[in-house]
Each structure stands twice: as C-alpha cells, then as structure tokens.
Design an enzyme around this catalytic site. Structure first.
Site, PDB file in Angstrom:
ATOM      1  N   CYS A 126       0.847  -1.190   0.000  1.00  0.00           N
ATOM      2  CA  CYS A 126       0.000   0.000   0.000  1.00  0.00           C
ATOM      3  C   CYS A 126       0.889   1.250   0.000  1.00  0.00           C
ATOM      4  O   CYS A 126       1.745   1.403   0.872  1.00  0.00           O
ATOM      5  CB  CYS A 126      -0.920   0.009   1.218  1.00  0.00           C
ATOM      6  N   GLY A 151      -6.940   1.886 -12.054  1.00  0.00           N
ATOM      7  CA  GLY A 151      -7.787   2.077 -13.234  1.00  0.00           C
ATOM      8  C   GLY A 151      -7.003   1.963 -14.537  1.00  0.00           C
ATOM      9  O   GLY A 151      -5.815   1.619 -14.546  1.00  0.00           O
ATOM     10  N   GLY A 211     -10.814  -4.147  -9.995  1.00  0.00           N
ATOM     11  CA  GLY A 211     -10.774  -3.116  -8.959  1.00  0.00           C
ATOM     12  C   GLY A 211     -11.656  -1.944  -9.302  1.00  0.00           C
ATOM     13  O   GLY A 211     -12.894  -2.027  -9.260  1.00  0.00           O
TER      14      GLY A 211
END
Ligand SMILES: Cc1cc2nc3c(=O)[nH]c(=O)nc-3n(C[C@H](O)[C@H](O)[C@H](O)COP(=O)(O)O)c2cc1C
Length: 295
Positions: free
Chosen positions: A125, A212, A260
């Site tokens: 992350c 994305g 996602g």
C-alpha cells in the site's frame, strides 16, 4: 459448455475473475451474483483498528482513480464478529487481505485467519507511513514477512506486490522463497494530484495510489516480467475494464485476475466480463480457458 476454471497452485477456481480488496462492499450483493465469481478479496484487515488518512481520500483522474484511504479498518475482532460471517454467506471463495505495521503484527493477524480459501498479504500500500510499500520495496522484508505469515497459517498465501520497484522479479522471487502460493501483480502506483485552490497536493500524505485504465499496461508488464523469471502463479491486477484485458493478462502469464476500480464505474462488469469471455472462447473454438495459451 465452456470451462473457465483455472488453478492457482493447488487451489482450483471456477473462473479467473476475483474482486480486488477495498473496491467492493456488501451492498454489491444486490447487483452482482457473487456465486458466479471465482472469488473475492476482502478489504484489508489489521490486528488493531486503524483510522486511515484524513479526507479527501479519493478523487478521479482522466483515466482512473487515485486514493489515499490509508487502510482504514476496525481491526481483527470486529472483522471476525461482524464481517467474516457475512463473507461466508456470499457463496464464493473468500481471500482475506491482511496487513500489519511490523512482522509481529503480520504474524498475529495471520495466525487468526481461519476457514477461508486463502490470505492475501498486503505489503504494497503506498498510502501508509508504517509498513505498506516500504516493506514491499525491500526483497529481504518481502521474504521475511512471507515466511512469517506462512509459518502461522496452513492457508494458501498470496503476496500482493508493490509496482514501485526496479525489479519486480526480485520481490516475486522473495515471496516464492518465503513460501507464497501465488503473487498478485500489482498494487496501485503512487501519483500526485494538485488542488488548484490551495496550490498544494490534494492529499495530506502528498501522494495517493493510482488505479484504473491508466495503469493497465504497466501492471500487465509486471505480470509478463514475473512470468518470464519466476515459477509462481500470478494474479493480475491493475486497470482491467473488459474481457479483452482479462485475456491479455492471461496470455501475459496470469492464472487469475482481480477487478478493482472498474466496479465503481460499472458494478455489472464482473458478470459482463465472464459472459463475454465465454462468448469469445466459443467464437474462437476453445473449450476452456487453458487452451488460449496452447500453441
Ligand atoms: C478505494 C480503494 C481501496 C483499496 N483498498 C485496498 C486494500 O484495503 N488492500 C489492498 O491490498 N488493496 C487495496 N486497493 C487496491 C486494489 O485492490 C487494486 O489492487 C488496485 O485498485 C488496482 O486495480 P484496479 O486498477 O483494477 O483498480 C484499493 C483500491 C482502491 C481504489
């Protein structure tokens, strides 16, 4: 009848389409037939509650999302009582995404996860100050965390790799040597958004994680690189929008994929992708997904 089944190590999935961690929640059960999915990865869980980052936490870019959520969650006890029972009702394979701020925390949480298909270890992350991609950038740390987690659980362990490294082959190899059953390639890419009013970075932590369509060719290349260097099953993740993206990941070397950000734009995407995969395979005369990679 077209067979979409795929194998991740010893684990059989009815199809390669998984929902990624942090991008879906239970209200989606009203829209998506979860029983049709290959599986789901739940929102990240840590041993203790974590507040996450101050707002704003997410914004759109021209070709994706950028987030700075900071792994907010209510901790393992809440997860066990309130979330796990609901996950078990979904009728699909459940993978629990875990993270910790130290090897000890990873061990603690790993030892508590039971009765699911597997564990996904988030060491990638970009939006936290302790752990996260700091761990994921260091092959020695990737090895140590993976080994520690594998020592605490009999469940299959998937390591979610950071894209912010020069040689993703090295961190994939480290995960393999640590005992991982598979790797996910890859997490969000660090990026910046400037707020024109304040003339400062939009996010308090300066950068956020870009996801994305913008990252698809980058993440796809990570899968390709790992496939050509390390003998470990790969779950492709990054920018998948349609069935063609899934096929690209599959041909590049992935055995499964995670959807996602597309879920925010089109919650029906997982089902449309599955239907379109079946149509495409049928049109090409393939009986199953594995045939796509046969010469
Ligand atoms: C709002 C949001 C929250 C996320 N939360 C998590 C998380 O808790 N744990 C994790 O490993 N990845 C998390 N991710 C990363 C996604 O699981 C996925 O790896 C990433 O978005 C790239 O895939 P995509 O381009 O298809 O969105 C999050 C992504 C977004 C957009």
């Amino acid at each position: 009848m077209i067979d979409l089944s795929t194998k991740l190590g010893s684990l059989e999935l009815q199809n390669p389409v998984l929902l990624a961690s942090g991008v879906w929640d239970f209200p989606y059960t009203k829209i998506i037939d979860f029983k049709r999915l290959g599986g789901v990865i739940c929102k990240g869980v840590s041993p203790f509650p974590k507040e996450g980052n101050p707002p704003p936490r997410i914004t759109e870019t021209h070709c994706g999302l950028i987030n700075s959520i900071g792994l907010e969650n209510k901790g393992f006890d809440y997860f066990e009582c309130e979330i796990l029972p609901e996950l078990k009702k979904l009728g699909t394979k459940i993978f629990v995404n875990i993270f910790g701020e130290s090897i000890e925390e990873f061990k603690e949480i790993a030892s508590k996860i039971k009765e699911v298909a597997g564990v996904e270890v988030n060491i990638s992350c970009p939006n936290v100050s302790k752990g996260g991609e700091k761990f994921g950038k260091d092959p020695k740390m990737v090895f140590s965390i993976t080994k520690a987690v594998c020592g605490e659980t009999d469940l299959p362990v998937i390591v979610k790799l950071s894209p912010s490294v020069e040689n993703i082959e090295e961190t994939a190899q480290a995960a393999k040597e640590g005992g991982a059953m598979a790797v996910t390639a890859s997490n969000t890419f660090p990026g910046l958004v400037i707020d024109l009013e304040s003339k400062r970075p939009l996010f308090k932590r300066i950068t956020g994680g870009l996801s994305g369509p913008a990252i698809k060719p980058l993440a796809l290349y990570n899968v390709y690189r790992i496939k050509n260097a390390v003998d470990i099953p790969i779950i492709g993740s990054g920018g998948i929008s349609d069935y063609k993206d899934v096929l690209e990941y599959f041909i590049a070397g992935a055995s499964a994929v995670q959807l996602g950000s597309i879920i925010f734009n089109n919650p029906l995407a997982p089902i449309e992708i599955l239907d379109n995969l079946i149509c495409w395979l049928g049109e090409k005369g393939y009986k199953n997904l594995k045939d796509v990679n046969k010469k």
